[in-house]
Design a protein around this motif. Structure first.
Motif, PDB file in Angstrom:
ATOM      1  N   PRO A  78       7.774   3.612  -3.713  1.00 28.07           N
ATOM      2  CA  PRO A  78       6.537   4.127  -4.318  1.00 28.07           C
ATOM      3  C   PRO A  78       6.764   4.589  -5.753  1.00 28.07           C
ATOM      4  O   PRO A  78       7.771   5.231  -6.051  1.00 28.07           O
ATOM      5  CB  PRO A  78       6.160   5.308  -3.430  1.00 28.07           C
ATOM      6  CG  PRO A  78       6.954   5.156  -2.181  1.00 28.07           C
ATOM      7  CD  PRO A  78       8.176   4.370  -2.533  1.00 28.07           C
ATOM      8  N   LYS A  79       5.817   4.244  -6.602  1.00 27.18           N
ATOM      9  CA  LYS A  79       5.859   4.732  -7.975  1.00 27.18           C
ATOM     10  C   LYS A  79       5.216   6.114  -8.017  1.00 27.18           C
ATOM     11  O   LYS A  79       4.311   6.403  -7.239  1.00 27.18           O
ATOM     12  CB  LYS A  79       5.075   3.786  -8.898  1.00 27.18           C
ATOM     13  CG  LYS A  79       5.715   2.432  -9.074  1.00 27.18           C
ATOM     14  CD  LYS A  79       4.892   1.538  -9.970  1.00 27.18           C
ATOM     15  CE  LYS A  79       4.951   2.029 -11.396  1.00 27.18           C
ATOM     16  NZ  LYS A  79       4.332   1.093 -12.350  1.00 27.18           N
ATOM     17  N   PRO A  80       5.669   6.966  -8.924  1.00 28.58           N
ATOM     18  CA  PRO A  80       4.992   8.258  -9.086  1.00 28.58           C
ATOM     19  C   PRO A  80       3.520   8.040  -9.422  1.00 28.58           C
ATOM     20  O   PRO A  80       3.158   7.074 -10.108  1.00 28.58           O
ATOM     21  CB  PRO A  80       5.734   8.898 -10.262  1.00 28.58           C
ATOM     22  CG  PRO A  80       7.048   8.196 -10.319  1.00 28.58           C
ATOM     23  CD  PRO A  80       6.803   6.810  -9.820  1.00 28.58           C
ATOM     24  N   LYS A  81       2.680   8.916  -8.937  1.00 27.51           N
ATOM     25  CA  LYS A  81       1.237   8.783  -9.118  1.00 27.51           C
ATOM     26  C   LYS A  81       0.853   8.582 -10.587  1.00 27.51           C
ATOM     27  O   LYS A  81      -0.005   7.764 -10.912  1.00 27.51           O
ATOM     28  CB  LYS A  81       0.530  10.010  -8.545  1.00 27.51           C
ATOM     29  CG  LYS A  81      -0.950   9.871  -8.418  1.00 27.51           C
ATOM     30  CD  LYS A  81      -1.547  11.076  -7.692  1.00 27.51           C
ATOM     31  CE  LYS A  81      -3.005  10.800  -7.394  1.00 27.51           C
ATOM     32  NZ  LYS A  81      -3.594  11.864  -6.590  1.00 27.51           N
ATOM     33  N   ALA A  82       1.503   9.301 -11.478  1.00 28.26           N
ATOM     34  CA  ALA A  82       1.194   9.202 -12.906  1.00 28.26           C
ATOM     35  C   ALA A  82       1.507   7.817 -13.481  1.00 28.26           C
ATOM     36  O   ALA A  82       0.925   7.416 -14.478  1.00 28.26           O
ATOM     37  CB  ALA A  82       1.963  10.261 -13.682  1.00 28.26           C
ATOM     38  N   LEU A  83       2.411   7.065 -12.841  1.00 30.83           N
ATOM     39  CA  LEU A  83       2.798   5.741 -13.331  1.00 30.83           C
ATOM     40  C   LEU A  83       2.131   4.603 -12.564  1.00 30.83           C
ATOM     41  O   LEU A  83       2.076   3.474 -13.051  1.00 30.83           O
ATOM     42  CB  LEU A  83       4.318   5.569 -13.262  1.00 30.83           C
ATOM     43  CG  LEU A  83       5.144   6.577 -14.056  1.00 30.83           C
ATOM     44  CD1 LEU A  83       6.628   6.332 -13.835  1.00 30.83           C
ATOM     45  CD2 LEU A  83       4.787   6.524 -15.527  1.00 30.83           C
ATOM     46  N   ALA A  84       1.650   4.871 -11.367  1.00 26.72           N
ATOM     47  CA  ALA A  84       1.105   3.821 -10.508  1.00 26.72           C
ATOM     48  C   ALA A  84      -0.085   3.107 -11.138  1.00 26.72           C
ATOM     49  O   ALA A  84      -0.250   1.891 -10.956  1.00 26.72           O
ATOM     50  CB  ALA A  84       0.716   4.401  -9.152  1.00 26.72           C
ATOM     51  N   ALA A  85      -0.896   3.813 -11.904  1.00 23.61           N
ATOM     52  CA  ALA A  85      -2.087   3.205 -12.503  1.00 23.61           C
ATOM     53  C   ALA A  85      -1.743   2.142 -13.544  1.00 23.61           C
ATOM     54  O   ALA A  85      -2.575   1.310 -13.878  1.00 23.61           O
ATOM     55  CB  ALA A  85      -2.959   4.283 -13.137  1.00 23.61           C
ATOM     56  N   ARG A  86      -0.514   2.135 -14.025  1.00 29.63           N
ATOM     57  CA  ARG A  86      -0.086   1.156 -15.029  1.00 29.63           C
ATOM     58  C   ARG A  86       0.160  -0.224 -14.431  1.00 29.63           C
ATOM     59  O   ARG A  86       0.363  -1.189 -15.154  1.00 29.63           O
ATOM     60  CB  ARG A  86       1.197   1.619 -15.709  1.00 29.63           C
ATOM     61  CG  ARG A  86       1.064   2.899 -16.459  1.00 29.63           C
ATOM     62  CD  ARG A  86       2.387   3.266 -17.075  1.00 29.63           C
ATOM     63  NE  ARG A  86       2.327   4.572 -17.718  1.00 29.63           N
ATOM     64  CZ  ARG A  86       3.370   5.152 -18.287  1.00 29.63           C
ATOM     65  NH1 ARG A  86       4.547   4.557 -18.286  1.00 29.63           N
ATOM     66  NH2 ARG A  86       3.226   6.333 -18.842  1.00 29.63           N
ATOM     67  N   GLY A  87       0.239  -0.315 -13.115  1.00 29.13           N
ATOM     68  CA  GLY A  87       0.572  -1.580 -12.460  1.00 29.13           C
ATOM     69  C   GLY A  87       2.074  -1.731 -12.348  1.00 29.13           C
ATOM     70  O   GLY A  87       2.839  -0.830 -12.669  1.00 29.13           O
ATOM     71  N   GLY A  88       2.492  -2.876 -11.862  1.00 34.05           N
ATOM     72  CA  GLY A  88       3.912  -3.113 -11.653  1.00 34.05           C
ATOM     73  C   GLY A  88       4.337  -2.659 -10.272  1.00 34.05           C
ATOM     74  O   GLY A  88       3.522  -2.204  -9.456  1.00 34.05           O
TER      75      GLY A  88
END
Length: 130
Positions: free
Chosen positions: A44-54
């Protein structure tokens, strides 16, 4: 420059992750390659980074982060190199999935090949021979 002579001895202790680029909206293709073929688990990506995609991947201490880059250009020279215990089996699996497998014998002490992820990023897979 003498005052910095020993700075590297304790400063860098381990590689945390390798970052590769991918095109927008192609997370399913990334998972198909890195998880289904190479055996990485998604992380899982941190919530703050998840919106960036990838998408992020991990296998033990080995981490690969794929981040969206626009415009996208694959890394054709710079690349991660992954050690693999079952090199021939992985080469067959990648070939069966229609990914390139280019054997190279120019590194003494290793059997290795290059492939490319779904986006054209160069990936090296190797196993020590000695």
């Amino acid at each position: 420059m003498q005052m910095y002579a020993n700075i590297g001895a304790q400063m860098i202790t381990q590689l945390h992750h390798v970052q590769l680029a991918m095109p927008h909206g192609q997370e399913a293709q990334a998972i198909g390659f890195y998880s289904d073929l190479l055996g990485f688990a998604t992380e899982p990506k941190p919530k703050a980074l998840a919106a960036r995609g990838g998408v992020w991947f991990r296998q033990g201490d080995v981490r690969v982060h794929l981040g969206v880059e626009t415009p996208f250009t694959p890394a054709r020279k710079a690349h991660p190199a992954f050690l693999c215990d079952e090199l021939d089996a992985l080469a067959r699996r990648l070939g069966d999935a229609k990914y390139p497998v280019e054997w190279d014998q120019n590194l003494a002490g290793f059997k290795r090949f290059y492939t490319a992820d779904p986006f054209g990023n160069r990936i090296e897979i190797l196993h020590p021979t000695a």
